[in-house]
Scaffold this active site. Structure first.
Site, PDB file in Angstrom:
ATOM      1  N   PRO A 113       0.824  -1.221   0.000  1.00  0.00           N
ATOM      2  CG  PRO A 113       0.053  -0.968   2.193  1.00  0.00           C
ATOM      3  CD  PRO A 113       0.738  -1.951   1.285  1.00  0.00           C
ATOM      4  CG  ASP A 114      -0.863   4.881  -1.748  1.00  0.00           C
ATOM      5  OD1 ASP A 114      -1.620   4.571  -0.812  1.00  0.00           O
ATOM      6  OD2 ASP A 114      -1.258   5.460  -2.774  1.00  0.00           O
ATOM      7  CG  PHE A 115       2.869   6.274   3.211  1.00  0.00           C
ATOM      8  CD1 PHE A 115       3.128   6.096   4.552  1.00  0.00           C
ATOM      9  CD2 PHE A 115       3.758   5.761   2.292  1.00  0.00           C
ATOM     10  CE1 PHE A 115       4.252   5.404   4.979  1.00  0.00           C
ATOM     11  CE2 PHE A 115       4.881   5.072   2.692  1.00  0.00           C
ATOM     12  CZ  PHE A 115       5.131   4.892   4.045  1.00  0.00           C
ATOM     13  NE  ARG A 116       0.899  12.526   1.599  1.00  0.00           N
ATOM     14  CZ  ARG A 116       0.595  13.416   2.519  1.00  0.00           C
ATOM     15  NH1 ARG A 116      -0.656  13.710   2.765  1.00  0.00           N
ATOM     16  NH2 ARG A 116       1.529  14.015   3.223  1.00  0.00           N
ATOM     17  CG  ASN A 122       9.151   3.363  -2.959  1.00  0.00           C
ATOM     18  OD1 ASN A 122       8.483   4.229  -2.390  1.00  0.00           O
ATOM     19  ND2 ASN A 122       8.913   2.988  -4.200  1.00  0.00           N
ATOM     20  CG  ASP A 149       9.503  -1.319  -2.134  1.00  0.00           C
ATOM     21  OD1 ASP A 149      10.553  -1.224  -2.812  1.00  0.00           O
ATOM     22  OD2 ASP A 149       8.439  -0.746  -2.448  1.00  0.00           O
ATOM     23  CG  HIS A 176      12.645   8.638   2.637  1.00  0.00           C
ATOM     24  ND1 HIS A 176      11.341   8.848   2.286  1.00  0.00           N
ATOM     25  CD2 HIS A 176      13.245   9.857   2.587  1.00  0.00           C
ATOM     26  CE1 HIS A 176      11.149  10.140   2.034  1.00  0.00           C
ATOM     27  NE2 HIS A 176      12.288  10.762   2.209  1.00  0.00           N
TER      28      HIS A 176
END
Length: 395
Positions: A104-107, A178, A180, A197
């Protein structure tokens, strides 16, 4: 999975979090005075700019940078990529390129990560990536990490499109928000990546010694439902992802200064461009460099109302009469990359790369699942770090 998010104040625009305050109380005294007096600062600014515009037109026309695209469209970007002018492409990516992999993304409302964290009993959604909260209560992060752990998902066509750019020696660098590691799994060379990040690729003790740990060691601990603890000092071991309250990797700052002045084409995919300093990177390319956004919705724009008045407000300019380099493809990132590959004549290569790589990954998963777990991977009730029932959400 991405650590991409804004450090917006949870209390709203004023940052005070006063949920019981009325709208009248929430406005400043100057706002109320403006309303009562009939004075509107924005309207006054618009009137002033309309008055000054005739005197600015000649200067603006002279100052407009050279347009390198034959046409301000996806077709124009493709022609430019096929020319000898385009040799150093920077790709900036966010969580949107991994959603089709099941991450999933965040927003996104309803499906975004921050809308689905209730089970972790957090004081606020972003606390799960806050370094101070992590030090006090690390369990929620590791529960989430187990659900979304790198290696459980296959790269998307977007990741393999970036790999194609690298194979064709067009990729200067992929700056990703990302964590991941799907870019690595897709075969993007590590030296062409900047994980802005951080990454799960390594971990470090955040206790006294700072000892480094491998991704496999961290995975073994997490999947055995154990809090990763340093074997030397018993300190907590954290994956090398950047939490709120931590500095970005040194490599990020160093390569930004080196790469962006060389950039011939900037491709931005799957990010809302709200987190600094990552979001402001789009301004670091030369003024003539074309910029392509592939996203479900427009992002990274300045203030359209002020831009319409002739004021430069930064960000992408997709719609004004003065646009000369910014193009937006609105749709999924996979659709955008497939479209680009087709127009470039790379579609067969991309499809073959996706198919063969997924087949290899699936074979590895089948092989690993057939192996018996090692002694360190065996779960037991005594090893689980489930939250105490009495624990509250207050810090």
């Amino acid at each position: 999975m991405s650590s991409e998010e804004s450090a917006d104040h949870p209390g709203g625009a004023d940052g005070g979090g006063r949920g019981g305050a009325s709208k009248e109380e929430g406005r400043s005294a100057s706002d109320r005075d403006s309303q009562h007096s009939g004075f509107n600062p924005m309207e006054t600014l618009e009137q002033l700019m309309r008055f000054l515009r005739p005197f600015q037109q000649d200067e603006e026309e002279e100052a407009k940078p050279e347009q390198l695209l034959e046409d301000i469209s996806l077709e124009g970007v493709v022609k430019y990529m096929q020319s000898d002018k385009c040799k150093n492409i920077i790709v900036m990516t966010g969580a949107g390129i991994s959603t089709s992999a099941g991450i999933p993304d965040f927003r996104s409302p309803g499906t975004g990560l921050y809308d689905n964290l209730e089970k972790y009993n957090l004081p606020e959604p972003m606390a799960i990536f806050d370094i101070n909260y992590f030090r006090e209560r690390p369990e929620p992060f590791f529960y989430l990490a187990k659900e979304l752990y790198p290696g459980k998902f296959r790269p998307t066509p977007c990741h393999y499109f970036i790999r194609l750019l690298a194979d064709k020696r067009l990729l200067l660098r992929n700056y990703t928000q990302n964590i991941d590691t799907l870019e690595r799994i897709a075969g993007v060379p590590g030296d062409l990546m900047v994980e802005a990040h951080g990454t799960f690729h390594t971990g470090h003790c955040i206790g006294d010694c700072g000892k480094e740990y491998t991704q496999q060691w961290m995975k073994d601990e997490i999947f055995a439902d154990r809090l990763p603890k340093c074997t030397d000092c018993e300190g907590l071991v954290k994956p090398d992802i950047v939490f709120f309250g931590e500095r970005l990797p040194v490599r990020f700052s160093h390569l930004v200064m080196e790469d962006f002045p060389k950039c011939d084409l900037l491709i931005v995919m799957g990010t809302s461009l709200v987190v600094q300093p990552f979001a402001s990177l789009i301004e670091r390319v030369p003024a003539t460099t074309p910029r392509l956004l592939i996203n479900k919705e427009k992002a990274g724009e300045g203030i359209p109302r002020l831009r319409g008045l002739g004021l430069f407000t930064g960000g992408f300019d997709f719609d004004s009469q003065n646009k000369y380099r910014d193009v937006a493809y609105l749709g999924t990132c996979d659709d955008g990359c497939n479209k680009l590959a087709e127009m470039l004549g790379w579609k067969d290569e991309l499809d073959e790369l996706v198919t063969s790589s997924h087949k290899e990954i699936d074979g590895q998963h089948e092989s690993s699942s057939s192996e018996k777990p090692s002694k360190g991977e065996t779960k037991s009730e005594t090893q689980k770090t489930s939250l105490p029932k009495s624990e509250t959400t207050s810090k």
